[in-house]
Design a protein around this motif. Structure first.
Motif, PDB file in Angstrom:
ATOM      1  N   PHE A  78       0.816  -1.197   0.000  1.00 42.72           N
ATOM      2  CA  PHE A  78       0.000   0.000   0.000  1.00 42.72           C
ATOM      3  C   PHE A  78       0.866   1.270   0.000  1.00 42.72           C
ATOM      4  N   ASP A  79       0.276   2.327  -0.502  1.00 41.07           N
ATOM      5  CA  ASP A  79       0.855   3.656  -0.355  1.00 41.07           C
ATOM      6  C   ASP A  79       0.347   4.249   0.957  1.00 41.07           C
ATOM      7  N   ALA A  80       1.145   5.154   1.546  1.00 39.14           N
ATOM      8  CA  ALA A  80       0.767   5.725   2.833  1.00 39.14           C
ATOM      9  C   ALA A  80      -0.575   6.451   2.764  1.00 39.14           C
ATOM     10  N   ALA A  81      -0.935   6.972   1.598  1.00 43.94           N
ATOM     11  CA  ALA A  81      -2.201   7.684   1.453  1.00 43.94           C
ATOM     12  C   ALA A  81      -3.396   6.737   1.437  1.00 43.94           C
ATOM     13  N   GLU A  82      -3.147   5.449   1.346  1.00 41.85           N
ATOM     14  CA  GLU A  82      -4.241   4.485   1.212  1.00 41.85           C
ATOM     15  C   GLU A  82      -4.634   3.826   2.524  1.00 41.85           C
ATOM     16  N   VAL A  83      -3.919   4.107   3.604  1.00 41.46           N
ATOM     17  CA  VAL A  83      -4.196   3.468   4.888  1.00 41.46           C
ATOM     18  C   VAL A  83      -4.197   4.522   5.999  1.00 41.46           C
ATOM     19  N   GLU A  84      -4.668   4.111   7.165  1.00 39.46           N
ATOM     20  CA  GLU A  84      -4.655   4.996   8.328  1.00 39.46           C
ATOM     21  C   GLU A  84      -3.230   5.200   8.819  1.00 39.46           C
ATOM     22  N   ASP A  85      -2.947   6.391   9.345  1.00 37.18           N
ATOM     23  CA  ASP A  85      -1.608   6.672   9.860  1.00 37.18           C
ATOM     24  C   ASP A  85      -1.266   5.784  11.053  1.00 37.18           C
ATOM     25  N   GLU A  86      -2.178   5.674  12.005  1.00 41.56           N
ATOM     26  CA  GLU A  86      -1.954   4.868  13.204  1.00 41.56           C
ATOM     27  C   GLU A  86      -2.662   3.541  13.041  1.00 41.56           C
ATOM     28  N   ASP A  87      -2.016   2.605  12.396  1.00 42.30           N
ATOM     29  CA  ASP A  87      -2.660   1.331  12.096  1.00 42.30           C
ATOM     30  C   ASP A  87      -1.978   0.141  12.766  1.00 42.30           C
ATOM     31  N   GLY A  88      -1.048   0.421  13.684  1.00 39.53           N
ATOM     32  CA  GLY A  88      -0.391  -0.663  14.399  1.00 39.53           C
ATOM     33  C   GLY A  88       0.849  -1.204  13.722  1.00 39.53           C
ATOM     34  N   ARG A  89       1.134  -0.769  12.502  1.00 40.93           N
ATOM     35  CA  ARG A  89       2.340  -1.230  11.830  1.00 40.93           C
ATOM     36  C   ARG A  89       3.577  -0.572  12.460  1.00 40.93           C
ATOM     37  N   LEU A  90       4.716  -1.253  12.335  1.00 40.03           N
ATOM     38  CA  LEU A  90       5.974  -0.746  12.863  1.00 40.03           C
ATOM     39  C   LEU A  90       6.537   0.290  11.898  1.00 40.03           C
ATOM     40  N   ALA A  91       6.784   1.506  12.375  1.00 45.52           N
ATOM     41  CA  ALA A  91       7.275   2.594  11.530  1.00 45.52           C
ATOM     42  C   ALA A  91       8.779   2.476  11.336  1.00 45.52           C
ATOM     43  N   LEU A  92       9.205   2.353  10.073  1.00 45.19           N
ATOM     44  CA  LEU A  92      10.627   2.218   9.736  1.00 45.19           C
ATOM     45  C   LEU A  92      11.036   3.264   8.709  1.00 45.19           C
ATOM     46  N   GLY A  93      10.555   4.474   8.857  1.00 48.36           N
ATOM     47  CA  GLY A  93      10.894   5.516   7.896  1.00 48.36           C
ATOM     48  C   GLY A  93      10.081   5.359   6.626  1.00 48.36           C
ATOM     49  N   GLY A  94      10.730   4.951   5.536  1.00 46.33           N
ATOM     50  CA  GLY A  94      10.065   4.787   4.256  1.00 46.33           C
ATOM     51  C   GLY A  94       9.178   3.570   4.163  1.00 46.33           C
ATOM     52  N   LEU A  95       9.145   2.753   5.195  1.00 40.65           N
ATOM     53  CA  LEU A  95       8.300   1.558   5.226  1.00 40.65           C
ATOM     54  C   LEU A  95       7.568   1.464   6.552  1.00 40.65           C
TER      55      LEU A  95
END
Length: 275
Positions: free
Chosen positions: A72-89
């Motif tokens: 997914f592109d960042a614009a296609e999902v919620e910002d706070e969705d539980g995924r681990l933030a790794l900068g560009g991923l």
């Protein structure tokens, strides 16, 4: 899920960006370089014969990959969705998942993340791409040429992530024999970005072993950002924040009594080579 740093990468291994440096680069800024020997070395007579004959990659006209189910592109999902933030991923965790990071020695920037599960790995990198077109079709051709230059063989195939490149690279075993290591390259073009996934170990050639890691890749979110970037420029990654560490502006609360402090950068178990 355990997190720990992988080895540092020399600057020379990432600054070139051309397929000519494929022999030594494990990561690259153009997306076209070939990682060096990894897990999953097998003796493949067909691959050896094709390599010795100098067989080129077999290509088929590509079809557009449907990203409805990810990545997914960042614009296609919620910002706070539980995924681990790794900068560009942003990566969704799985039970038993291990993360390793490639850190460029000179700049200390994170240039790749490798996800390990059940004896297989997938290395992820993200790159900028033109607004009007993707880059995966071109990069596949360049990877195939780099593999052939190393005496290996490459073949295009359809996979769960669209058009893929199955490569077999010649490697020297401990007993001095020449074997061939299967490595599978997948690429996904998104809006102004390109995601490269390199599968090694059983996941490179066994669909059943690859299913779990492929699900992880499909669940990835790419954070391209709005800044201007040259095509194929590496989108930088970052190490995840360490739980329990105080933030610069607002220090986090101390662990409650009896609660163990999390230390995600302690080195976890190694992923052993599968032969």
């Amino acid at each position: 899920m355990s997190l720990f740093r992988r080895r540092k990468v020399a600057e020379s291994a990432v600054q070139d960006g051309s397929a000519a440096g494929a022999e030594s680069a494990t990561t690259a800024e153009s997306g076209a370089e070939v990682p060096s020997a990894a897990a999953g070395v097998v003796d493949d007579p067909e691959a050896r014969a094709a390599a010795e004959a100098g067989a080129p990659a077999r290509t088929v006209a590509p079809e557009a990959f449907d990203r409805t189910g990810g990545p997914f592109d960042a614009a296609e999902v919620e910002d706070e969705d539980g995924r681990l933030a790794l900068g560009g991923l942003r990566v969704a965790g799985r039970e038993g998942m291990e993360l390793r990071f490639e850190v460029e020695e000179a700049s200390q920037r994170v240039i790749a993340v490798t996800i390990g599960m059940n004896g297989s790995t997938v290395q992820l990198q993200t790159f900028a791409a033109p607004r009007s077109s993707g880059v995966w079709d071109e990069i596949r051709t360049e990877i195939a040429a780099a593999v052939a230059a190393q005496g290996g063989a490459a073949e295009e195939q359809d996979g769960p992530l669209g058009r893929e490149l199955l490569c077999r690279l010649p490697v020297r075993t401990e007993d001095g024999r020449t074997a061939h290591q299967p490595t599978r390259f997948a690429g996904v073009d998104g809006p102004r970005w390109f995601l490269r996934a390199v599968f090694a170990g059983p996941a490179a050639h066994d669909p059943a072993a690859a299913a779990e890691l492929e699900s992880v890749v499909r669940d990835v979110v790419v954070v391209r950002g709005s800044e201007a970037m040259a095509p194929r420029e590496l989108i930088p990654l970052s190490l995840p924040p360490q739980p329990g560490a105080p933030a610069a502006a607002a220090p986090g609360p101390a662990p409650r009594e009896g609660q163990e402090e999390l230390k995600p950068f302690e080195r976890g178990p190694e992923i052993t080579e599968v032969r």
